[in-house]
Design an enzyme around this catalytic site. Structure first.
Site, PDB file in Angstrom:
ATOM      1  NE  ARG A  82      17.978  43.090  -5.149  1.00  0.00           N
ATOM      2  CZ  ARG A  82      18.520  42.040  -5.768  1.00  0.00           C
ATOM      3  NH1 ARG A  82      19.353  42.217  -6.766  1.00  0.00           N
ATOM      4  NH2 ARG A  82      18.216  40.825  -5.393  1.00  0.00           N
ATOM      5  CE  LYS A 214      26.290  37.599  -6.634  1.00  0.00           C
ATOM      6  NZ  LYS A 214      25.138  37.063  -5.871  1.00  0.00           N
ATOM      7  CB  CYS A 440      14.353  33.023  -3.240  1.00  0.00           C
ATOM      8  SG  CYS A 440      16.013  32.865  -3.972  1.00  0.00           S
ATOM      9  CB  CYS A 479      20.564  28.997  -1.271  1.00  0.00           C
ATOM     10  SG  CYS A 479      20.973  30.578  -2.064  1.00  0.00           S
ATOM     11  CB  CYS A 483      20.781  37.147  -0.208  1.00  0.00           C
ATOM     12  SG  CYS A 483      20.941  36.896  -1.990  1.00  0.00           S
TER      13      CYS A 483
END
Length: 570
Positions: A82, A214, A440, A479, A483
């Site tokens: 990314r 994060k 993923c 999930c 995201c």
């Protein structure tokens, strides 16, 4: 770290990630040794986690995992990268380099635009990883701190008409990104063959063990909430006067991730701390980050994000600490309003007389398909474009800064390659999904591959009820990690297992309300049957200009989430 005696420090055995970071020699680990190991295509031990701080996740193709196991082969390990692009902006030269590498060195050949307003490469094998970083570096791009326990790519509203305000906001997004970056030379040493120095790295902002979890930051220009401020730890809401940026309202503590079955985890809206003038922006950004660094939960990673720190210590205490560290007092917030989140597809003229063409890219996947050569089209546009490209937080692409005499040529290329399609429904434009399967490792259900067919069905339902000119904010995530930002949708699906989702309803169009779970662990057929009934009710008895999310709340179909820490699971 400072303030180690604070009563807000969580005591207990530290999570193993804290050991990993402390022993990593400022994110170096033994990554270089792993790169030289020909016996595996992956990274081992701590390096599996450490490469995230360098912008990569180790993945494999889950579609072929079982077959490879039968053949006694390890999974087909590869990495997803990314990039770091504050505000999502790159120039045509950079785009052409990105396109060429995707063609020649990735397993899938695609460029994936993400909800973090940047691009991802998927399927890069170990022998090509260093080349990937060096290729990007040659055109001024890196992937430092786009994953891991750091401040990640800084988002910025991408297509406002007020070009001057956007330029100023973008510049602040870049300054914030640079200010909060890790200072370690590990990235340059490992990937760019930088000179190796004694480990004298100092991390005055992030600390030697970096952040507890994060951290996401945005700069947003009302009335557009295209970056979804309530999905982020730290948000700077641009306040303009007479066409000039004068400061920001600061919002702290948003986040959407949760864990199935764990009611101590929940999505949360950000709190408004107040207004600051421009000159205090970096000091306040640093103070929020260092307060979270010192007070965040390093014992339980599931409760380590800023949103949980605010819930635990109290918003007033957190705000006061930020003021103390920054040497700034927040003023009362300036008034602003969000009216939309979607990108304005098509041409928009800026106040500077230049034009911006927003291209709808379903799921953000730029690849050549039969009759729709998206990747080739973007490449051909990049060859003649004189402005820049802007990747949006809704996974779309803006060809920005186009002079009037170049409009026709760029539009012709976009139409020739299927980048402009007249038959795309409003519903499709307001739908979004994360990547999920097959790459993923966290995905429990399909998302990107599920979405196009699901929107086909939803379009049919909308047409059945005379709603083809309307839409709902519809999002799917594979999930509960958030995201796809389903926890700010009017209709949000969260993957629970193969072919099964939790259905959430009751968010709003502006992105300022968390939806609540309506049905758990149901199939696509059950979801569409429920939506058929509810959309029919909306069509028949909504109030003037009432959105679907507001309708289901007003009519009692679902109770609104007022304070998610207290009532999200009620």
């Amino acid at each position: 770290m400072s303030d180690t005696k604070s009563p807000f420090i969580v005591e207990g055995k530290l999570a193993d990630n804290e050991r990993l970071k402390a022993q990593s020699r400022h994110l170096r680990g033994t990554i270089e040794q792993d790169l030289q190991d020909p016996l595996t295509g992956g990274f081992t031990a701590d390096n599996f986690q450490l490469i995230r701080f360098h912008g990569m996740y180790q993945q494999d193709d889950r579609d072929i995992r079982a077959e490879r196991t039968k053949q006694k082969l390890e999974p087909l390990h590869n990495v997803m990268l990314r990039a770091r692009l504050p505000g999502g902006i790159c120039n045509p030269e950079q785009w052409l380099a990105i396109d060429k590498f995707a063609d020649e060195y990735t397993m899938y050949g695609s460029i994936r635009l993400t909800t973090r307003q940047t691009f991802q490469f998927h399927g890069v094998l170990k022998p090509n990883i260093k080349l990937m970083h060096q290729t990007l570096n040659s055109v001024g791009i890196d992937s430092i701190a786009t994953a891991g326990d750091v401040n990640r790519n800084v988002l910025c509203t991408s297509n406002p008409i007020e070009s001057e305000v956007h330029q100023q906001a973008y510049e602040w997004a870049t300054k914030i990104s640079e200010h909060l970056l890790p200072k370690t030379r590990a990235y340059a040493e490992i990937w760019l063959n930088g000179e190796k120095l004694e480990t004298t790295d100092k991390e005055p902002i992030l600390g030697d063990t970096y952040l507890p979890r994060k951290f996401k930051t945005t700069v947003v220009i009302p009335p557009q909430n295209d970056v979804d401020v309530h999905a982020n730890d730290l948000n700077f809401v641009a306040i303009a006067e007479n066409g000039k940026l004068v400061g920001f309202n600061v919002l702290v503590g948003g986040g959407l991730a949760m864990t199935h079955g764990d009611k101590t985890t929940f999505p949360r809206k950000a709190d408004d701390f107040g207004f600051i003038p421009l000159e205090h922006t970096l000091a306040v950004a640093e103070a929020v980050v260092t307060t979270q660094r010192d007070w965040g939960n390093r014992v339980n990673r599931k409760n380590a994000k800023t949103k949980y720190t605010l819930e635990r210590v109290g918003v007033d205490n957190f705000r006061a600490e930020v003021e103390k560290r920054a040497g700034v007092k927040f003023a009362e917030s300036k008034p602003y309003e969000f009216t939309s989140r979607g990108d304005r597809i098509g041409w928009v003229e800026g106040i500077d007389g230049k034009f911006h063409l927003t291209l709808f890219i379903e799921n953000g996947r730029i690849l050549d398909y039969p009759g729709k050569t998206l990747k080739t089209g973007c490449r051909e546009i990049a060859k003649i474009h004189q402005g820049d490209f802007r990747m949006t937080a809704n996974q779309n692409l803006i060809v920005a800064g186009v002079p009037a005499d170049q409009k026709d040529a760029i539009e012709a290329l976009a139409r020739e390659h299927g980048l402009i399609q007249p038959d795309v429904s409003k519903q499709r434009m307001d739908s979004m999904a994360c990547v999920a399967l097959p790459t993923c490792p966290l995905a429990m259900a399909e998302a990107e591959r599920f979405l196009p067919g699901a929107v086909d069905q939803l379009d049919e339902v909308m047409a059945k009820h005379g709603l083809s000119e309307d839409s709902v904010i519809f999002r799917v995530t594979g999930c509960p990690n958030g995201c796809g930002r389903a926890m700010l949708a009017e209709v949000g699906l969260v993957g629970k297992g193969p072919g099964r989702y939790n259905l959430h309803l009751g968010g709003n169009r502006e992105g300022t309300r968390i939806p609540r779970m309506f049905k758990e662990n149901i199939t696509e057929q059950e979801i569409m049957a429920i939506l058929d009934e509810l959309l029919g009710q909306w069509a028949g008895s909504r109030e003037a200009n009432e959105s679907f999310g507001d309708f289901v709340v007003r009519t009692g179909v679902i109770a609104p989430v007022i304070n998610s820490a207290q009532d999200f699971y009620d």
